[in-house]
Design an enzyme around this catalytic site. Sequence first.
Site, PDB file in Angstrom:
ATOM      1  N   GLU A   1       0.809  -1.143  -0.036  1.00  0.00           N
ATOM      2  CA  GLU A   1      -0.122  -0.116  -0.061  1.00  0.00           C
ATOM      3  C   GLU A   1       0.803   1.372  -0.038  1.00  0.00           C
ATOM      4  OE1 GLU A   1      -2.744   1.512  -0.318  1.00  0.00           O
ATOM      5  OE2 GLU A   1      -4.305   0.398   0.555  1.00  0.00           O
ATOM      6  N   ASP A   2       0.415   2.407  -0.485  1.00  0.00           N
ATOM      7  CA  ASP A   2       0.952   3.494  -0.538  1.00  0.00           C
ATOM      8  C   ASP A   2       0.913   4.127   0.804  1.00  0.00           C
ATOM      9  OD1 ASP A   2      -1.770   3.901  -0.593  1.00  0.00           O
ATOM     10  OD2 ASP A   2      -1.392   5.565  -2.445  1.00  0.00           O
TER      11      ASP A   2
ATOM     12  N   ASP B   1      -4.250   5.704   5.941  1.00  0.00           N
ATOM     13  CA  ASP B   1      -4.960   7.076   6.569  1.00  0.00           C
ATOM     14  C   ASP B   1      -6.058   6.580   7.781  1.00  0.00           C
ATOM     15  OD1 ASP B   1      -5.805   9.629   6.527  1.00  0.00           O
ATOM     16  OD2 ASP B   1      -6.975   9.549   4.839  1.00  0.00           O
TER      17      ASP B   1
ATOM     18  N   THR C   1      -9.882   1.431   3.835  1.00  0.00           N
ATOM     19  CA  THR C   1      -9.499   0.778   2.652  1.00  0.00           C
ATOM     20  C   THR C   1      -8.638  -0.710   3.046  1.00  0.00           C
ATOM     21  OG1 THR C   1      -9.464   2.734   1.555  1.00  0.00           O
ATOM     22  CG2 THR C   1      -8.712   0.988   0.290  1.00  0.00           C
TER      23      THR C   1
ATOM     24  N   LYS D   1      -0.369   7.516   8.448  1.00  0.00           N
ATOM     25  CA  LYS D   1      -0.865   8.766   9.042  1.00  0.00           C
ATOM     26  C   LYS D   1      -1.787   8.227  10.383  1.00  0.00           C
ATOM     27  CE  LYS D   1      -2.340  11.340   5.035  1.00  0.00           C
ATOM     28  NZ  LYS D   1      -3.740  12.081   4.451  1.00  0.00           N
TER      29      LYS D   1
ATOM     30  N   ASP E   1      -1.712  10.795  -5.351  1.00  0.00           N
ATOM     31  CA  ASP E   1      -2.102  11.831  -6.092  1.00  0.00           C
ATOM     32  C   ASP E   1      -3.217  12.691  -5.179  1.00  0.00           C
ATOM     33  OD1 ASP E   1      -4.400   9.829  -5.727  1.00  0.00           O
ATOM     34  OD2 ASP E   1      -5.567  11.137  -7.090  1.00  0.00           O
TER      35      ASP E   1
HETATM   36  P1  IMP Z   1      -7.848   5.088   4.180  1.00  0.00           P
HETATM   37  O1  IMP Z   1      -8.922   4.048   3.662  1.00  0.00           O
HETATM   38  O2  IMP Z   1      -8.599   6.143   4.779  1.00  0.00           O
HETATM   39  O3  IMP Z   1      -6.688   4.302   5.073  1.00  0.00           O
HETATM   40  O4  IMP Z   1      -7.344   5.639   2.908  1.00  0.00           O
HETATM   41  C1  IMP Z   1      -6.643   4.713   1.792  1.00  0.00           C
HETATM   42  C2  IMP Z   1      -6.254   5.023   0.514  1.00  0.00           C
HETATM   43  O5  IMP Z   1      -6.567   6.409   0.340  1.00  0.00           O
HETATM   44  C3  IMP Z   1      -4.623   5.091   0.424  1.00  0.00           C
HETATM   45  O6  IMP Z   1      -4.300   3.787   0.190  1.00  0.00           O
HETATM   46  C4  IMP Z   1      -4.375   6.221  -0.337  1.00  0.00           C
HETATM   47  O7  IMP Z   1      -4.264   5.542  -1.713  1.00  0.00           O
HETATM   48  C5  IMP Z   1      -5.290   7.441  -0.372  1.00  0.00           C
HETATM   49  N1  IMP Z   1      -4.905   8.424   0.653  1.00  0.00           N
HETATM   50  C6  IMP Z   1      -4.925   8.280   2.106  1.00  0.00           C
HETATM   51  N2  IMP Z   1      -4.519   9.572   2.387  1.00  0.00           N
HETATM   52  C7  IMP Z   1      -3.841  10.174   1.431  1.00  0.00           C
HETATM   53  C8  IMP Z   1      -2.972  11.253   1.123  1.00  0.00           C
HETATM   54  O8  IMP Z   1      -2.670  12.071   1.960  1.00  0.00           O
HETATM   55  N3  IMP Z   1      -2.811  11.684  -0.279  1.00  0.00           N
HETATM   56  C9  IMP Z   1      -3.209  10.770  -1.206  1.00  0.00           C
HETATM   57  N4  IMP Z   1      -3.785   9.676  -1.156  1.00  0.00           N
HETATM   58  C10 IMP Z   1      -4.136   9.358   0.184  1.00  0.00           C
HETATM   59 MG    MG Z   2      -3.980   3.244  -1.885  1.00  0.00          MG
END
Ligand code: IMP
Ligand code: MG
Length: 176
Positions: free
Chosen positions: A98-99, A102, A106, A130, A158
């Site tokens: 994963e990148d 957050d 996901t 994060k 992005d």
């Molecule tokens: P989550 O479900 O909130 O953990 O977000 C998951 C996905 O959102 C990450 O795998 C990223 O691809 C994208 N994402 C979350 N934070 C950022 C950010 O600060 N910049 C760009 N993409 C983000």
């Molecule tokens: Mg991602």
Amino acid sequence: MESLTLLISAADVAEAVQRLAQDIDKDYANRHPVIVVVLKGAFMFAADLVRAMQTPIQTIEFIQASSYGTATVSSGAVSVVMGLGPEAIAHQDVIVVEDIIDTGTTTARILADLQTYQPASLKLCALMDKPDRRKVAVAIDYLGMAVPDRFIVGYGTDFAQKYRQLGAVYAIEEEN
Ligand code: IMP
Ligand code: MG
């Protein structure tokens, strides 16, 4: 327009990627893991990570999940845009790449889905975390670095599909 502030230089990203590859190599001696890359954001990280790894890889698979649209705030609803079949995962040692983690929504969903395919093992490798934003607990087995609670772009990540091509990691500020 937006303005970008450098957070992690390309050299520091490269150093983190090397360290992660070495950690994975140590843990996967005599095994041939399946790498599952979460598109789109992890494409650049995964490309560098697998090249830095010595461990022979069984297969590289790609999945896409999105919870974002074009907003900088997660919608909370996750849709898996592209899945993969159980045959790619069953009885394999799987590493999800994963990148950035957050809220965790996901990744938790992806890991739960993959777990139903009964892998021999399932680990998570993320370039960035994060932690301040976490809503759903996710164990990151291999982590590049923690980043502050700011919106990140570059090195695959992005803002409305822009900035993925940048070789370093930036925080983005929207200007009016
Ligand atoms: P989550 O479900 O909130 O953990 O977000 C998951 C996905 O959102 C990450 O795998 C990223 O691809 C994208 N994402 C979350 N934070 C950022 C950010 O600060 N910049 C760009 N993409 C983000
Ligand atoms: Mg991602």
